[in-house]
Scaffold this active site. Sequence first.
Site, PDB file in Angstrom:
ATOM      1  CE1 TYR A 189       8.978   5.268   2.789  1.00  0.00           C
ATOM      2  CE2 TYR A 189       7.736   7.250   2.874  1.00  0.00           C
ATOM      3  CZ  TYR A 189       7.990   6.023   3.286  1.00  0.00           C
ATOM      4  OH  TYR A 189       7.578   5.471   4.405  1.00  0.00           O
ATOM      5  CB  ALA A 239       1.313   0.191   6.105  1.00  0.00           C
ATOM      6  CD  GLU A 272      10.868  -7.295   6.050  1.00  0.00           C
ATOM      7  OE1 GLU A 272      10.502  -6.422   6.840  1.00  0.00           O
ATOM      8  OE2 GLU A 272      11.421  -8.376   6.614  1.00  0.00           O
ATOM      9  CG  HIS A 315      11.206  -2.306   4.494  1.00  0.00           C
ATOM     10  ND1 HIS A 315       9.805  -2.017   4.415  1.00  0.00           N
ATOM     11  CD2 HIS A 315      11.748  -3.086   4.948  1.00  0.00           C
ATOM     12  CE1 HIS A 315       9.405  -3.196   4.832  1.00  0.00           C
ATOM     13  NE2 HIS A 315      10.388  -4.132   5.562  1.00  0.00           N
ATOM     14  CB  ILE A 316      12.429   3.194   0.139  1.00  0.00           C
ATOM     15  CG1 ILE A 316      11.865   2.445  -1.206  1.00  0.00           C
ATOM     16  CG2 ILE A 316      13.104   4.510   0.199  1.00  0.00           C
ATOM     17  CD1 ILE A 316      10.916   3.087  -1.781  1.00  0.00           C
ATOM     18  CB  SER A 317      12.632   4.860   5.159  1.00  0.00           C
ATOM     19  OG  SER A 317      11.814   3.843   5.656  1.00  0.00           O
ATOM     20  NE  ARG A 342       6.759   4.200   9.637  1.00  0.00           N
ATOM     21  CZ  ARG A 342       6.002   4.408   8.500  1.00  0.00           C
ATOM     22  NH1 ARG A 342       5.554   3.371   7.816  1.00  0.00           N
ATOM     23  NH2 ARG A 342       4.831   5.244   8.611  1.00  0.00           N
ATOM     24  N   PRO A 344       0.825  -1.100  -0.055  1.00  0.00           N
ATOM     25  CG  PRO A 344      -0.226  -1.127   2.052  1.00  0.00           C
ATOM     26  CD  PRO A 344       0.463  -2.106   1.171  1.00  0.00           C
ATOM     27  CG  ASN A 345      -0.388   4.132   1.250  1.00  0.00           C
ATOM     28  OD1 ASN A 345      -1.314   4.801   0.718  1.00  0.00           O
ATOM     29  ND2 ASN A 345      -0.168   4.019   2.338  1.00  0.00           N
ATOM     30  CG  ASN A 352       8.671  -1.520  -0.017  1.00  0.00           C
ATOM     31  OD1 ASN A 352       8.018  -1.784   1.205  1.00  0.00           O
ATOM     32  ND2 ASN A 352       8.978  -0.591  -0.417  1.00  0.00           N
ATOM     33  CG  ASP A 408      -0.285 -17.270   8.094  1.00  0.00           C
ATOM     34  OD1 ASP A 408       0.764 -17.306   8.819  1.00  0.00           O
ATOM     35  OD2 ASP A 408      -1.339 -17.243   8.846  1.00  0.00           O
ATOM     36  NE  ARG A 414      10.035   6.271   8.505  1.00  0.00           N
ATOM     37  CZ  ARG A 414       9.130   6.042   7.703  1.00  0.00           C
ATOM     38  NH1 ARG A 414       9.358   4.948   6.736  1.00  0.00           N
ATOM     39  NH2 ARG A 414       7.890   6.811   7.547  1.00  0.00           N
ATOM     40  CG  HIS A 464       5.215  -2.335  10.023  1.00  0.00           C
ATOM     41  ND1 HIS A 464       6.559  -2.497  10.217  1.00  0.00           N
ATOM     42  CD2 HIS A 464       5.052  -1.292   9.152  1.00  0.00           C
ATOM     43  CE1 HIS A 464       7.217  -1.786   9.474  1.00  0.00           C
ATOM     44  NE2 HIS A 464       6.464  -1.060   8.959  1.00  0.00           N
ATOM     45  NE  ARG A 508       3.657   7.125   2.259  1.00  0.00           N
ATOM     46  CZ  ARG A 508       3.970   5.965   2.318  1.00  0.00           C
ATOM     47  NH1 ARG A 508       4.303   5.147   1.784  1.00  0.00           N
ATOM     48  NH2 ARG A 508       3.704   5.910   3.943  1.00  0.00           N
TER      49      ARG A 508
END
Length: 146
Positions: free
Chosen positions: A22, A76, A97, A99-101, A110, A9-10, A73, A86, A106, A79, A17
């Site tokens: 990001y 949200a 896995e 992540h950009i940040s 997170r 999402p997002n 990625n 599953d 953070r 978390h 954003r």
Amino acid sequence: MNILLINGPNLNLLGTREPEIYGNKTLSDIEEELIKVAQDKNINIECFQSNHEGEIVDKIHDSVKTIQGILINAGAFTHTSISIRDALIGSKIPFVELHISNIFSREEFRKESFLTDIAIGIISGFGTKSYFLALEGIIEYLKIKN
């Protein structure tokens, strides 16, 4: 070798954003660059983004017979989503896995991931370069595994 890139999402809002976190590249920019890098290595990448948890679960399920590795990625959902966790466990498809940040520097919420302990690795905090580092990681893992 077929790799699936999943964005949660997002992430469709990349480029606009919170660019201070990001960056300015859009998701399409990242995907196009990643596809070119993969093609140079004779690797196919399928890109998928959804803001809907169930669609991501369905995509993982549908990939069992055609995909050798996943880059995810989960945004949200990292978390919050036991169902994505599953699905990844059930698929038995190795995944990285990403992540950009740096999620560990953070907000407190997170720092918890439902994916990290079942991933073959995690890349976090290198900006959009995280996608390319994750690609290198999954390729090397699959070469050694095979």
